[in-house]
Design a protein around this motif. Structure first.
Motif, short mmCIF file in Angstrom:
data_model
loop_
_atom_site.label_atom_id
_atom_site.label_comp_id
_atom_site.label_asym_id
_atom_site.label_seq_id
_atom_site.Cartn_x
_atom_site.Cartn_y
_atom_site.Cartn_z
N ALA A 223 5.04 -56.50 23.84
CA ALA A 223 5.58 -55.18 24.23
C ALA A 223 5.57 -55.03 25.75
N GLY A 224 5.43 -56.15 26.49
CA GLY A 224 5.45 -56.11 27.95
C GLY A 224 4.11 -55.83 28.59
N GLU A 225 3.01 -55.95 27.81
CA GLU A 225 1.69 -55.72 28.40
C GLU A 225 1.43 -56.74 29.50
N ALA A 226 0.68 -56.33 30.48
CA ALA A 226 0.38 -57.20 31.61
C ALA A 226 -0.46 -58.40 31.15
N PRO A 227 -0.30 -59.55 31.82
CA PRO A 227 -1.13 -60.71 31.49
C PRO A 227 -2.61 -60.37 31.68
N LYS A 228 -3.46 -60.99 30.87
CA LYS A 228 -4.90 -60.76 30.94
C LYS A 228 -5.59 -62.07 31.29
N ARG A 229 -6.83 -61.93 31.75
CA ARG A 229 -7.63 -63.12 32.03
C ARG A 229 -7.79 -63.92 30.73
N ALA A 230 -7.50 -65.21 30.80
CA ALA A 230 -7.56 -66.06 29.60
C ALA A 230 -9.00 -66.40 29.26
N PRO A 231 -9.31 -66.51 27.97
CA PRO A 231 -10.65 -66.95 27.60
C PRO A 231 -10.85 -68.41 28.01
N ARG A 232 -12.08 -68.77 28.30
CA ARG A 232 -12.37 -70.15 28.72
C ARG A 232 -12.20 -71.09 27.53
N THR A 233 -11.42 -72.12 27.75
CA THR A 233 -11.22 -73.16 26.75
C THR A 233 -11.23 -74.51 27.47
N ALA A 234 -11.24 -75.56 26.69
CA ALA A 234 -11.17 -76.89 27.27
C ALA A 234 -9.81 -77.07 27.95
N PRO A 235 -9.77 -77.72 29.10
CA PRO A 235 -8.48 -77.91 29.78
C PRO A 235 -7.55 -78.82 28.99
#
Length: 153
Positions: free
Chosen positions: A70-82
């Protein structure tokens, strides 16, 4: 055999930057809003059209998520393996950000290896040194060098 077609000035600049950035940590922003950070591995600016340009990052870690449906702003991504490898096409790329990258001729040009005198060629031409270079000698008696083949005791 025909000579390869010359690159336009914009593609030449892109080719130069793509070569300089190899090995540097960069941050790429995608049109989806997602942001990834990884090691710049390669780019393909020498192809015939702009549409086939892509960037490859190694060990890419997502920093920001894509925009919501719905066009929400990007959020900090959860930490995952690269991700071991991330390929980004030009049509998906908004920006590439790199810090502390030397772009001068001193950082990337031939003066980097020829001007300081500490290459094999520079040493053999007798550059100015703070002390005189002396050849190593294992000693007149042939012992005391502590070589690999010698028994330590």
């Amino acid at each position: 055999m025909a000579a390869p077609a010359a690159l336009s000035p914009g593609r030449e600049r892109l080719a130069f930057v793509s070569q300089v950035l190899v090995g540097y940590q960069v941050e790429v922003q995608l049109t989806s809003g997602a942001v990834y950070e990884g090691v710049f591995h390669t780019g393909s600016p020498s192809d015939a059209t702009w549409s086939d340009y892509y960037v490859v990052l190694k060990m890419a870690e997502q920093k920001m998520t894509a925009k919501g449906p719905a066009g929400e702003a990007p959020k900090r991504a959860p930490r995952t393996a690269p991700e071991p490898q991330l390929v980004v096409k030009l049509s998906d790329l908004v920006s590439i950000k790199a810090t502390d990258v030397g772009m001068s001729d001193l950082a990337v040009g031939p003066s980097r290896t020829l001007g300081d005198g500490f290459t094999d060629g520079g040493i053999s031409k007798g550059g100015n040194f703070e002390r005189e270079l002396v050849a190593w000698n294992a000693g007149g008696d042939g012992g005391g060098g502590g070589g690999i083949e010698e028994d330590g005791g």
